[in-house]
Design a protein around this motif. Sequence first.
Motif, mmCIF file in Angstrom:
data_model
loop_
_atom_site.group_PDB
_atom_site.id
_atom_site.type_symbol
_atom_site.label_atom_id
_atom_site.label_comp_id
_atom_site.label_asym_id
_atom_site.label_seq_id
_atom_site.Cartn_x
_atom_site.Cartn_y
_atom_site.Cartn_z
ATOM 1 N N LYS A 148 -8.156 -17.132 -6.045
ATOM 2 C CA LYS A 148 -8.367 -18.258 -6.948
ATOM 3 C C LYS A 148 -7.523 -18.083 -8.209
ATOM 4 O O LYS A 148 -6.963 -17.025 -8.475
ATOM 5 C CB LYS A 148 -9.840 -18.364 -7.351
ATOM 6 C CG LYS A 148 -10.804 -18.534 -6.186
ATOM 7 C CD LYS A 148 -10.625 -19.885 -5.502
ATOM 8 C CE LYS A 148 -11.660 -20.074 -4.406
ATOM 9 N NZ LYS A 148 -11.489 -21.395 -3.724
ATOM 10 N N SER A 200 -8.010 -18.039 -12.154
ATOM 11 C CA SER A 200 -8.968 -17.941 -13.249
ATOM 12 C C SER A 200 -8.215 -17.982 -14.566
ATOM 13 O O SER A 200 -7.035 -17.630 -14.631
ATOM 14 C CB SER A 200 -9.777 -16.644 -13.154
ATOM 15 O OG SER A 200 -10.539 -16.592 -11.960
ATOM 16 N N ASP A 227 -9.579 -22.604 -11.334
ATOM 17 C CA ASP A 227 -10.819 -22.773 -10.583
ATOM 18 C C ASP A 227 -12.007 -22.246 -11.373
ATOM 19 O O ASP A 227 -13.138 -22.698 -11.198
ATOM 20 C CB ASP A 227 -10.738 -21.998 -9.256
ATOM 21 C CG ASP A 227 -9.569 -22.435 -8.395
ATOM 22 O OD1 ASP A 227 -9.577 -23.595 -7.953
ATOM 23 O OD2 ASP A 227 -8.644 -21.620 -8.178
ATOM 24 N N HIS A 228 -11.753 -21.259 -12.248
ATOM 25 C CA HIS A 228 -12.807 -20.554 -12.970
ATOM 26 C C HIS A 228 -12.281 -20.218 -14.356
ATOM 27 O O HIS A 228 -11.129 -19.821 -14.507
ATOM 28 C CB HIS A 228 -13.169 -19.268 -12.205
ATOM 29 C CG HIS A 228 -14.183 -18.402 -12.887
ATOM 30 N ND1 HIS A 228 -15.511 -18.753 -12.962
ATOM 31 C CD2 HIS A 228 -14.072 -17.209 -13.520
ATOM 32 C CE1 HIS A 228 -16.171 -17.794 -13.604
ATOM 33 N NE2 HIS A 228 -15.317 -16.861 -13.961
ATOM 34 N N GLY A 283 -17.456 -20.543 -16.264
ATOM 35 C CA GLY A 283 -17.804 -21.546 -15.264
ATOM 36 C C GLY A 283 -16.593 -22.337 -14.826
ATOM 37 O O GLY A 283 -15.448 -21.944 -15.074
ATOM 38 N N THR A 284 -16.834 -23.471 -14.201
ATOM 39 C CA THR A 284 -15.756 -24.357 -13.781
ATOM 40 C C THR A 284 -15.177 -25.073 -14.994
ATOM 41 O O THR A 284 -15.817 -25.134 -16.056
ATOM 42 C CB THR A 284 -16.275 -25.400 -12.785
ATOM 43 O OG1 THR A 284 -17.211 -26.265 -13.468
ATOM 44 C CG2 THR A 284 -16.970 -24.741 -11.590
ATOM 45 N N PRO A 285 -13.978 -25.640 -14.871
ATOM 46 C CA PRO A 285 -13.424 -26.394 -16.003
ATOM 47 C C PRO A 285 -14.355 -27.494 -16.495
ATOM 48 O O PRO A 285 -14.482 -27.692 -17.712
ATOM 49 C CB PRO A 285 -12.123 -26.967 -15.433
ATOM 50 C CG PRO A 285 -11.697 -25.953 -14.417
ATOM 51 C CD PRO A 285 -12.974 -25.482 -13.783
ATOM 52 N N ALA A 286 -15.030 -28.198 -15.584
ATOM 53 C CA ALA A 286 -15.946 -29.266 -16.000
ATOM 54 C C ALA A 286 -17.105 -28.699 -16.814
ATOM 55 O O ALA A 286 -17.521 -29.289 -17.827
ATOM 56 C CB ALA A 286 -16.471 -30.016 -14.780
ATOM 57 N N GLU A 287 -17.643 -27.560 -16.391
ATOM 58 C CA GLU A 287 -18.742 -26.935 -17.131
ATOM 59 C C GLU A 287 -18.284 -26.466 -18.504
ATOM 60 O O GLU A 287 -19.018 -26.591 -19.495
ATOM 61 C CB GLU A 287 -19.303 -25.766 -16.321
ATOM 62 C CG GLU A 287 -20.037 -26.195 -15.055
ATOM 63 C CD GLU A 287 -20.351 -25.034 -14.128
ATOM 64 O OE1 GLU A 287 -21.272 -25.176 -13.302
ATOM 65 O OE2 GLU A 287 -19.653 -23.993 -14.217
#
Length: 256
Positions: free
Chosen positions: A28, A30, A217-218, A231-235
């Motif tokens: 991933k 990060s 991704d993280h 967390g995720t980009p949205a979080e």
Amino acid sequence: MLEVRGLTKRFGGLVAMRGVDAAFPPGKISAVIGPNGAGKTTFFNLVSGTYAPTAGRVLLGGRDVTGLRADAMARLGVARTFQATALFDGASVRDNLIIGHRLRTRATLWDALVGSRRLAAEERACRDKAEAVLDLVGLSRIGHRLAGGITQEERKRVAFALALATEPRILLADEPAGGVNPGETAGLAELMRRIVASGVTLCLIEHKMDMVMRLADHVVVLDHGERIAAGTPAEIRADPRVIESYLGVDAAGMPP
């Protein structure tokens, strides 16, 4: 692929990092973000072996590698790029990469003195690997040029190529898009996706938040040497602690 537990670094009375826990999944992309002085580069220095932690643990693929030096970490598969790309400017781009591939060679000084078959075979292998990495980063056309005469964006790509020449499991990229224009930033983002698709886990420090939010991704957020969110980009975009850290306002939109 990479995990830290309680990572702490003190320089005398200064605590540069305090009790950071973070994990970076394999395969991933990060990102480690935070305002200036948050401890991002210190974090990379600790996990790459440049600094030894004062406390805490560093795990690579589940193996405890706490306190190992940078050369040992490189041999275990941890590669790194830096904000300022340092190359041998008087050598060709291709020769810079051949030097990187020699991390994995075994020829001795005696082999060099006698011109052994092992040395010749390893030299051929290094050159072939350098050509393959040049192709991956899109620089085959300039492999013959002196490194001192290439553009800033090309230097960024050579930095990735040099890191890949060490055959890493995880690549730590410190501000890979620093000093390049938006069009070049998009090209570097696509390059990072190709690197991950080739089987390398990627972790980057980057101040260009639009790039981070599209690419990662993280995300791990540091502030004053402590982890304040992950967390995720949205979080991360919705986290009030991150908003306060970056914008200087609390969750209600008022100055803290």
